[in-house]
Design an enzyme around this catalytic site. Structure first.
Site, PDB file in Angstrom:
ATOM      1  N   HIS A  79     -41.103 -19.095  13.112  1.00 31.18           N
ATOM      2  CA  HIS A  79     -41.262 -19.007  11.664  1.00 31.18           C
ATOM      3  C   HIS A  79     -42.418 -17.865  11.256  1.00 31.18           C
ATOM      4  CE1 HIS A  79     -40.557 -23.659  11.893  1.00 31.18           C
ATOM      5  NE2 HIS A  79     -39.415 -22.798  12.237  1.00 31.18           N
ATOM      6  N   HIS A 237     -32.466 -23.489   8.053  1.00 30.94           N
ATOM      7  CA  HIS A 237     -33.485 -23.235   8.910  1.00 30.94           C
ATOM      8  C   HIS A 237     -32.995 -22.585  10.115  1.00 30.94           C
ATOM      9  CE1 HIS A 237     -37.237 -24.209  10.627  1.00 30.94           C
ATOM     10  NE2 HIS A 237     -36.534 -24.547  11.613  1.00 30.94           N
ATOM     11  N   ASP A 241     -34.471 -19.427  11.998  1.00 30.72           N
ATOM     12  CA  ASP A 241     -34.901 -19.182  13.127  1.00 30.72           C
ATOM     13  C   ASP A 241     -34.308 -18.067  13.776  1.00 30.72           C
ATOM     14  OD1 ASP A 241     -36.552 -21.546  13.302  1.00 30.72           O
ATOM     15  OD2 ASP A 241     -34.941 -22.839  14.134  1.00 30.72           O
ATOM     16  N   HIS A 264     -32.363 -21.289  19.788  1.00 30.21           N
ATOM     17  CA  HIS A 264     -33.458 -20.288  20.418  1.00 30.21           C
ATOM     18  C   HIS A 264     -33.045 -19.455  21.570  1.00 30.21           C
ATOM     19  CE1 HIS A 264     -36.374 -21.091  17.340  1.00 30.21           C
ATOM     20  NE2 HIS A 264     -36.020 -22.394  17.515  1.00 30.21           N
TER      21      HIS A 264
END
Length: 312
Positions: A79, A237, A241, A264
């Site tokens: 973030h 979101h 990311d 991720h």
């Protein structure tokens, strides 16, 4: 066209979303060519310097980690990195006294507000751009990601969850500071109540709460009293990311990043694959082919090992 840093120091206090431990973090202006560098102070006041680049990233599922997860490292940096990248901050020293950045309210809005309040200073050094020249694709467990040539910095993110409140969602846009602040910065991290006990047992989500996460109950409904900030907050979101994970490229990326059911680890693998293929990109000092660019040698990519058991 030129590198940028902060106008003044910025301080944050909070807790780590996975560790649940208190953390103090400060952003300090830095000289040109510094990049984003974490200064981690341990209990004996020993300084560990960790540069936020792909070569230092561990392959993890639940957050973005730089350094050695078994030793000196900083976790959940995505973030903060997204905010710095979107706002065009190239050079910052991040002082931190814990192994995880503060989760704030689960998004990047607090970092954006602080950066804007601090101000942004242009520096007397040209910014480098990584221009994607040909497609690079990676696949993993039914998920897919690819970099493609594009005259700008674009993200095309698609998610597909077996959940009635999420389902299939897509976000596509070219990245600008204003668009990030408006479209993505307030989108919070999210999770399912059915996964809580498993995550706690593995030492994760110990600092998660309704104050910093969107939580989906066993009945498929949003537990948070105030509901969602965007109707498609989940994919936004994931896009946030992806912006933060791409910030580990070491240069501003001119290209389109697409992902389907990404996370991720997939983001990190895609960036590593791009940097490993020197025919897939070039480093220039001009963002447009309308101007003859100054070309540089390729970035060096070092594949980072996966440390410990991976939580799926």
């Amino acid at each position: 066209m030129f590198q940028q840093t902060l106008g003044s120091r910025v301080d944050f206090d909070g807790v780590g979303v996975h560790s649940g431990l208190p953390v103090q973090l400060s952003l300090l202006p830095a000289e040109a060519h510094t990049g984003i560098v974490f200064h981690l102070f341990d209990k004996s006041d020993l300084l560990h310097e960790i540069k936020a680049v792909s070569a230092n990233a561990a392959l993890m599922d639940l957050s973005t980690v730089v350094g050695d997860p078994r030793g000196a490292h900083v976790a959940t940096i995505e973030h903060l990195m997204a905010a710095l990248y979107a706002m065009g901050i190239d050079n910052v020293v991040v002082q931190i006294d814990a192994h995880e950045t503060p989760i704030m309210d689960g998004c990047a809005a607090g970092f954006i507000a602080a950066i804007r309040e601090s101000g942004i200073i242009s520096q007397a050094a040209r910014r480098r751009f990584l221009r994607v020249l040909k497609p690079v694709t990676v696949e993993m467990d039914g998920a897919r990601a690819e970099y493609r040539p594009h005259n700008g910095t674009r993200f095309e993110i698609e998610i597909d969850f077996d959940s009635p409140v999420i389902g299939r969602q897509t976000y596509c846009a070219d990245l600008t500071a204003d668009r990030f602040a408006e479209d993505l910065s307030r989108a919070r991290t999210f999770g399912f109540m059915k996964d809580v006990e498993r995550l706690w047992a593995a030492g994760y989500a110990l600092g998660s709460s309704l104050d910093n996460s969107v939580v989906i109950g066993d009945d498929g409904r949003i537990i948070n009293p105030d509901g969602l900030r965007y109707t498609d907050e989940f994919v936004r979101h994931k896009a946030l990311d992806a912006v933060g994970d791409q910030a580990l490229a070491g240069a501003r990326v001119l290209g389109c990043y697409r992902s389907y059911r990404g996370g991720h680890k997939l983001n990190a693998l895609a960036l590593q694959a791009l940097l490993a293929d020197h025919r897939a990109y070039e480093i220039v000092e001009m963002p447009s082919r309308l101007v003859d660019p100054v070309r540089h040698a390729p970035l060096v990519a070092v594949a980072a090992p996966a440390y410990g058991p991976q939580i799926l």
